[in-house]
Design a protein around this motif. Structure first.
Motif, PDB file in Angstrom:
ATOM      1  N   PHE A 159      83.124 -93.385 -11.103  1.00 32.59           N
ATOM      2  CA  PHE A 159      82.660 -92.400 -10.126  1.00 32.59           C
ATOM      3  C   PHE A 159      81.130 -92.389 -10.058  1.00 32.59           C
ATOM      4  N   ALA A 160      80.489 -92.396 -11.217  1.00 33.52           N
ATOM      5  CA  ALA A 160      79.030 -92.425 -11.253  1.00 33.52           C
ATOM      6  C   ALA A 160      78.493 -93.699 -10.624  1.00 33.52           C
ATOM      7  N   ALA A 161      79.147 -94.837 -10.872  1.00 33.59           N
ATOM      8  CA  ALA A 161      78.713 -96.109 -10.299  1.00 33.59           C
ATOM      9  C   ALA A 161      78.827 -96.084  -8.778  1.00 33.59           C
ATOM     10  N   GLY A 162      79.891 -95.493  -8.255  1.00 34.95           N
ATOM     11  CA  GLY A 162      80.047 -95.400  -6.810  1.00 34.95           C
ATOM     12  C   GLY A 162      78.971 -94.536  -6.179  1.00 34.95           C
ATOM     13  N   ILE A 163      78.673 -93.416  -6.816  1.00 42.46           N
ATOM     14  CA  ILE A 163      77.610 -92.541  -6.320  1.00 42.46           C
ATOM     15  C   ILE A 163      76.276 -93.281  -6.288  1.00 42.46           C
ATOM     16  N   MET A 164      75.967 -93.994  -7.360  1.00 45.86           N
ATOM     17  CA  MET A 164      74.688 -94.674  -7.445  1.00 45.86           C
ATOM     18  C   MET A 164      74.577 -95.820  -6.443  1.00 45.86           C
ATOM     19  N   THR A 165      75.675 -96.527  -6.200  1.00 44.92           N
ATOM     20  CA  THR A 165      75.642 -97.611  -5.223  1.00 44.92           C
ATOM     21  C   THR A 165      75.381 -97.073  -3.822  1.00 44.92           C
ATOM     22  N   ALA A 166      76.129 -96.041  -3.428  1.00 48.60           N
ATOM     23  CA  ALA A 166      75.945 -95.472  -2.093  1.00 48.60           C
ATOM     24  C   ALA A 166      74.562 -94.851  -1.940  1.00 48.60           C
ATOM     25  N   GLY A 222      89.266-101.489 -15.756  1.00 51.81           N
ATOM     26  CA  GLY A 222      90.528-101.085 -16.344  1.00 51.81           C
ATOM     27  C   GLY A 222      90.948 -99.689 -15.920  1.00 51.81           C
ATOM     28  N   GLY A 223      90.548 -99.281 -14.722  1.00 53.44           N
ATOM     29  CA  GLY A 223      90.940 -97.961 -14.236  1.00 53.44           C
ATOM     30  C   GLY A 223      89.877 -97.242 -13.453  1.00 53.44           C
ATOM     31  N   GLY A 224      88.680 -97.830 -13.358  1.00 58.32           N
ATOM     32  CA  GLY A 224      87.588 -97.139 -12.683  1.00 58.32           C
ATOM     33  C   GLY A 224      87.400 -97.492 -11.225  1.00 58.32           C
ATOM     34  N   ALA A 225      88.183 -98.470 -10.688  1.00 49.37           N
ATOM     35  CA  ALA A 225      87.994 -98.891  -9.296  1.00 49.37           C
ATOM     36  C   ALA A 225      88.254 -97.765  -8.295  1.00 49.37           C
ATOM     37  N   PRO A 226      89.370 -97.017  -8.406  1.00 50.46           N
ATOM     38  CA  PRO A 226      89.565 -95.898  -7.468  1.00 50.46           C
ATOM     39  C   PRO A 226      88.450 -94.855  -7.564  1.00 50.46           C
ATOM     40  N   ALA A 227      87.968 -94.608  -8.786  1.00 49.67           N
ATOM     41  CA  ALA A 227      86.884 -93.647  -8.964  1.00 49.67           C
ATOM     42  C   ALA A 227      85.600 -94.163  -8.333  1.00 49.67           C
ATOM     43  N   TYR A 228      85.355 -95.470  -8.450  1.00 49.65           N
ATOM     44  CA  TYR A 228      84.168 -96.069  -7.831  1.00 49.65           C
ATOM     45  C   TYR A 228      84.182 -95.847  -6.328  1.00 49.65           C
ATOM     46  N   LEU A 229      85.329 -96.118  -5.707  1.00 45.47           N
ATOM     47  CA  LEU A 229      85.446 -95.927  -4.262  1.00 45.47           C
ATOM     48  C   LEU A 229      85.313 -94.456  -3.889  1.00 45.47           C
ATOM     49  N   THR A 230      85.864 -93.574  -4.719  1.00 45.68           N
ATOM     50  CA  THR A 230      85.751 -92.134  -4.451  1.00 45.68           C
ATOM     51  C   THR A 230      84.293 -91.691  -4.487  1.00 45.68           C
ATOM     52  N   GLY A 231      83.567 -92.099  -5.531  1.00 48.19           N
ATOM     53  CA  GLY A 231      82.154 -91.751  -5.639  1.00 48.19           C
ATOM     54  C   GLY A 231      81.340 -92.343  -4.507  1.00 48.19           C
ATOM     55  N   PHE A 232      81.636 -93.600  -4.155  1.00 46.81           N
ATOM     56  CA  PHE A 232      80.916 -94.268  -3.072  1.00 46.81           C
ATOM     57  C   PHE A 232      81.119 -93.538  -1.746  1.00 46.81           C
ATOM     58  N   LEU A 233      82.389 -93.241  -1.435  1.00 47.62           N
ATOM     59  CA  LEU A 233      82.690 -92.584  -0.169  1.00 47.62           C
ATOM     60  C   LEU A 233      82.108 -91.167  -0.118  1.00 47.62           C
ATOM     61  N   LEU A 234      82.157 -90.450  -1.241  1.00 48.01           N
ATOM     62  CA  LEU A 234      81.604 -89.095  -1.277  1.00 48.01           C
ATOM     63  C   LEU A 234      80.111 -89.114  -1.004  1.00 48.01           C
ATOM     64  N   MET A 235      79.376 -89.989  -1.686  1.00 42.04           N
ATOM     65  CA  MET A 235      77.935 -90.030  -1.496  1.00 42.04           C
ATOM     66  C   MET A 235      77.572 -90.550  -0.099  1.00 42.04           C
ATOM     67  N   MET A 236      78.340 -91.509   0.407  1.00 42.34           N
ATOM     68  CA  MET A 236      78.098 -91.990   1.759  1.00 42.34           C
ATOM     69  C   MET A 236      78.305 -90.874   2.776  1.00 42.34           C
ATOM     70  N   LEU A 237      79.361 -90.086   2.571  1.00 45.53           N
ATOM     71  CA  LEU A 237      79.620 -88.962   3.470  1.00 45.53           C
ATOM     72  C   LEU A 237      78.482 -87.949   3.429  1.00 45.53           C
ATOM     73  N   LEU A 238      78.030 -87.614   2.216  1.00 42.37           N
ATOM     74  CA  LEU A 238      76.949 -86.630   2.096  1.00 42.37           C
ATOM     75  C   LEU A 238      75.675 -87.147   2.737  1.00 42.37           C
ATOM     76  N   ASP A 239      75.380 -88.439   2.531  1.00 44.18           N
ATOM     77  CA  ASP A 239      74.156 -89.005   3.084  1.00 44.18           C
ATOM     78  C   ASP A 239      74.183 -89.065   4.601  1.00 44.18           C
ATOM     79  N   THR A 240      75.302 -89.511   5.158  1.00 45.20           N
ATOM     80  CA  THR A 240      75.361 -89.696   6.602  1.00 45.20           C
ATOM     81  C   THR A 240      75.581 -88.386   7.348  1.00 45.20           C
ATOM     82  N   ALA A 241      76.312 -87.457   6.738  1.00 47.04           N
ATOM     83  CA  ALA A 241      76.599 -86.197   7.415  1.00 47.04           C
ATOM     84  C   ALA A 241      75.474 -85.181   7.273  1.00 47.04           C
ATOM     85  N   LEU A 242      74.796 -85.208   6.122  1.00 47.18           N
ATOM     86  CA  LEU A 242      73.771 -84.188   5.843  1.00 47.18           C
ATOM     87  C   LEU A 242      72.360 -84.752   5.806  1.00 47.18           C
ATOM     88  N   GLY A 243      72.246 -86.068   5.634  1.00 51.57           N
ATOM     89  CA  GLY A 243      70.910 -86.662   5.509  1.00 51.57           C
ATOM     90  C   GLY A 243      70.242 -86.854   6.838  1.00 51.57           C
TER      91      GLY A 243
END
Length: 249
Positions: free
Chosen positions: A44-51, A228-249
């Protein structure tokens, strides 16, 4: 000038407060989470940081460079490379200490440094926005920018504190480190308001530098440990941060 500094201080303190609130989520855990949850949080943290690297840093860097008459790719490529090299050098220089409870001092320093570097240009951007709005025009845009970045800072604060907790760090220390990562925003935001013209000129390079640092930590530290289990969390974090950036930024 006094009005601009007051606005810049208020806007950047809001950013700091949201980071602190995000970091406070570390106190929600009663006991040490299991390995599966640890991997989820790291992903999740990795997805946030990537986005955040793309939408909060690289794209604004390219826009600012174009506005200054520079080739948009120049600060994006050079700054990203410099940020990654800086973290690579820090990685090489930090002592390779044996983990006391799962995470080495090197890994902790890299994670906190990357998020802190990411927060510096965000604080400067808000401070500059309020400084430029001192004449009365653009205040709504500056306030919207502060709100958008502040909302983003909540998951970012959690993205620092929770992985540190998952590696065995005490809640109070994980909270303190995550909170300190956001403390740079009011400091550099007010400094940018004081030196508006100079800070505006180097913002594209600072934004890209922070992006390179964040991408290095994501690829070097977070993603390998999230396997080993973090891929769905990565996508969740990525999509959340992308949404916040594009909708509120």
């Amino acid at each position: 000038m006094k009005q601009a500094l007051t606005w810049a201080a208020g806007g950047t303190l809001f950013l700091f407060a949201m980071t602190t609130l995000g970091a406070a989520t570390v106190f929600l855990f009663v006991r040490e989470p299991r390995e599966r949850l640890r991997r989820w949080l790291l992903g999740f943290a990795a997805g946030i940081m990537t986005a955040a690297s793309v939408w909060s840093l690289l794209l604004p860097a390219m826009d600012r460079a174009a506005a200054q008459g520079l080739p948009p790719w120049l600060p994006a490529v050079a700054g990203t490379g410099a940020g990654a090299l800086f973290l690579w050098g820090l990685d090489a220089l930090l002592p390779r200490l044996r983990p006391a409870s799962g995470r080495t001092s090197r890994e902790t320093a890299l994670l906190v440094t990357a998020i802190t570097l990411h927060n510096i240009p965000e604080g400067m951007a808000v401070g500059l926005s309020f400084a430029l709005a001192a004449g009365g025009e653009g205040f709504a845009a500056a306030a919207a920018l502060a709100l958008g970045i502040g909302v983003q800072n909540f998951p970012e604060g959690a993205a620092v504190a929770l992985p540190l907790r998952q590696e065995g760090m005490r809640r109070s220390r994980a909270f303190a480190l995550a909170t300190l990562s956001g403390a740079v925003e009011p400091v550099f935001g007010i400094a940018a308001a004081l030196m508006a013209a100079m800070a505006a000129a180097v913002m594209p390079w600072l934004l890209a530098f922070a992006a390179g640092a964040m991408l290095y930590v994501t690829a070097e530290e977070l993603l390998p440990q999230a396997q080993g289990g973090g891929a769905p969390a990565y996508l969740t974090g990525f999509l959340l941060m992308m949404l916040l950036d594009t909708a509120l930024g």
